[in-house]
Design an enzyme around this catalytic site. Structure first.
Site, PDB file in Angstrom:
ATOM      1  N   LYS A 261       0.805  -1.217   0.000  1.00 28.99           N
ATOM      2  CA  LYS A 261       0.000   0.000   0.000  1.00 28.99           C
ATOM      3  C   LYS A 261       0.839   1.268   0.000  1.00 28.99           C
ATOM      4  O   LYS A 261       0.323   2.344  -0.237  1.00 28.99           O
ATOM      5  CB  LYS A 261      -1.047  -0.011   1.113  1.00 28.99           C
ATOM      6  CG  LYS A 261      -0.577  -0.151   2.515  1.00 28.99           C
ATOM      7  CD  LYS A 261      -1.787  -0.104   3.446  1.00 28.99           C
ATOM      8  CE  LYS A 261      -1.407  -0.521   4.850  1.00 28.99           C
ATOM      9  NZ  LYS A 261      -2.424  -1.198   5.583  1.00 28.99           N
ATOM     10  N   ARG A 262       2.110   1.124   0.244  1.00 27.84           N
ATOM     11  CA  ARG A 262       2.958   2.314   0.117  1.00 27.84           C
ATOM     12  C   ARG A 262       3.077   2.731  -1.356  1.00 27.84           C
ATOM     13  O   ARG A 262       3.307   3.872  -1.667  1.00 27.84           O
ATOM     14  CB  ARG A 262       4.354   2.055   0.695  1.00 27.84           C
ATOM     15  CG  ARG A 262       4.428   2.251   2.198  1.00 27.84           C
ATOM     16  CD  ARG A 262       5.815   2.005   2.748  1.00 27.84           C
ATOM     17  NE  ARG A 262       6.271   0.638   2.501  1.00 27.84           N
ATOM     18  CZ  ARG A 262       7.208   0.306   1.617  1.00 27.84           C
ATOM     19  NH1 ARG A 262       7.820   1.241   0.912  1.00 27.84           N
ATOM     20  NH2 ARG A 262       7.546  -0.959   1.454  1.00 27.84           N
TER      21      ARG A 262
END
Ligand code: GLU
Length: 511
Positions: A261-262
């Protein structure tokens, strides 16, 4: 009859997410391929919630998983909320089943009780690290005599149950996509099956459930491939038939690392909140492991199912490319009917409001107009959004892009722009002011207020004032819509009506 060449018998498959946070795109990706196999073989698709890791458990996660799968149209035949013959479908409700089944393994000697204390295990790991050895249990309790075990049990010594991995041979299994996979027993740890609190580990629960739920085909992410030898040993220990295994390639960030998700939004709910269409997301996920026989990139679920062949799944690492998803989403938006898209935009706004998401300025303007005109499910909103649709359908790639592009139709005031935005290069504010006065005068006298007449008039003014069309349209566009980017100008002016258009041009003269 299916034209494709899948396993001829009905496949029983499952997706088995852990409710540890937002529902993940990887869950949808796995669900899609499992669903496709079930549908095309007349089989069954199961949702099982693997919630035995209580430390990572998150309260609302299961509800979000079911919401996301429903949104995507990946309906399951059996699951915690729909029931089924082999429930319960939440592992936390099946702990008795796991305990009973481990007893079978203790009795037949393929598993054993381990009484080692956490301190001893920590010390063991520390020593292994110091010697640069891979961590793993040293098998101390494998050799306990029955009377030693009895004595410990009598003292209520806490224990775990471990799998007795045969260290002297290799474990081989067949992956339908990758061929035979072989791993030496001595490299496999004596896996804990049942923890001291009586909860199973993933491995035990997964195998017991796949067996009891009659799963014939396991399609899961590549990251589990190292667990499969343990599962194979468990099937052997129980004397159960193994399912067919297929390990799908991991979704990857552009730099080829595992999707995170980064680097990419990974929550399915994020895609819903941001106006992605479920059919576009599914199509996109399908492309991550599958190509249609005709090489078409755009195919919906129904057409994927028409020619789905599990043998066509590819194992090359797919890159999760947001630009491509956005492109596909735009294609689906364009392919939709105006009426349907209108309803989707309204539903999208309603969904965001229900979720309590903070609207930006454009969305707030659109909602304010709608609220003042009978609300999101009123006829006025449907009619008016419907009238804007032909102007924007070609121009938005997500439902979320609707509000910023159409704000000018809903806002009572669009004058938040800077004066410079109205002044084309090589022109000055005075010239623009004169021009706008002329335009207002001419538009006031325009006989019929329609797109063609407005366009003809503005083009004739270009000649009269010796302004290029692009130059002349810029201040008009900014004055009328509040932005240099807008739906097509003449259509927009028609829809806004003469009064509003002239009022906005008049206000711009003042600026
Ligand atoms: N609970 C595992 C997961 O979260 C299931 C893996 C499997 O399909 O065996 O993905």
């Amino acid at each position: 009859m299916n034209a494709n060449d899948n396993t001829s018998s009905p496949a029983v498959v499952r997706v088995a997410p852990s409710p540890t946070g937002d529902p993940h795109v990887g869950t949808a990706y796995m669900a899609l391929f499992n669903y496709a196999l079930a549908q095309t073989t007349g089989g069954r698709f199961i949702l099982r919630i693997e919630d035995t890791d209580r430390t990572r458990y998150q309260e609302d996660s299961e509800r979000q998983i079911t919401e996301a799968l429903t949104w995507l149209g990946l309906s399951y035949h059996e699951g915690p909320d729909v029931g089924g013959p082999n429930g319960p479908y939440r592992q936390s409700e099946r702990t008795d089943i796991y305990r009973e089944n481990t007893q079978t393994l203790i009795d037949n000697g393929t598993a054993y009780r381990c009484f080692c204390t956490p301190e001893r295990l920590a010390e063991l790991r520390r020593a292994q690290r110091a010697r640069k050895e891979p961590p793993g249990y040293d098998g101390l309790c494998r050799g306990l005599l029955p009377e030693e075990v009895e004595a410990k049990l009598a003292e209520n010594t806490p224990f775990v149950i471990r799998l007795k991995v045969p260290k002297d041979r290799a474990v081989v299994f067949h992956d339908e996509l990758r061929g035979d996979v072989e791993i030496e027993g001595k490299t496999i740890d004596d896996q804990v099956l049942l923890k001291s609190d009586g909860f199973p580990t993933y491995h035990l629960a997964n195998v017991v459930d796949d067996h009891l739920m009659e799963v014939t085909d396991v399609i899961r992410a590549e990251e589990w491939i190292t667990s499969t030898p343990k599962h194979v040993l468990l099937y052997e220990a129980f004397g159960w038939e193994k399912p067919r295994f297929r390990h799908m390639p991991l979704l990857r960030n552009k730099d080829k690392s595992k999707i995170s998700k980064r680097k990419n939004p990974t929550s399915l709910i994020w895609y819903k909140e941001n106006g992605y269409l479920p059919e576009a997301l599914l199509n996109f996920l399908a492309l991550m492991g599958y190509s249609s026989p005709d090489g078409e990139e755009m195919f919906d679920l129904a057409s994927m199912l028409r020619d789905f062949d599990v043998k066509r799944i590819s194992t090359s690492s797919p890159v999760f490319d947001m630009d491509k998803l956005l492109w596909l989403n735009g294609e689906y938006i364009r392919a939709d009917s105006e009426a349907n898209l209108t309803q989707r935009v309204l539903d999208h706004l309603a969904y965001r409001r229900e979720r309590g998401l903070e609207p930006d300025a454009a969305e707030a303007d659109v909602l304010a107009w709608i609220d003042a005109n009978g609300g999101l499910d009123g006829d006025a909103a449907r009619d008016f959004v419907g009238r804007t649709m032909p102007l924007v359908q070609e121009r938005i790639k997500t439902l979320q892009e609707y509000a910023p592009l159409t704000r000018c139709f809903f806002a009572s005031d669009v004058s938040g722009y800077a004066q410079e935005e109205m002044v084309p290069k090589k022109r000055n504010a005075g010239e623009v002011e004169d021009l706008l006065r002329g335009i207002v005068g001419a538009l006031e006298k325009l006989e019929s207020w329609d797109t063609a007449s407005i366009e003809a008039l503005l083009r004739s003014l270009c000649e009269e004032y010796s302004w290029k069309p692009r130059e002349l349209f810029q201040p008009v566009r900014v004055a009328v819509t509040g932005s240099k980017i807008s739906p097509p100008l003449f259509e927009t002016m028609e829809l806004l009506g003469r009064e509003t258009t002239l009022a906005r041009l008049g206000a711009a003269v003042e600026v």
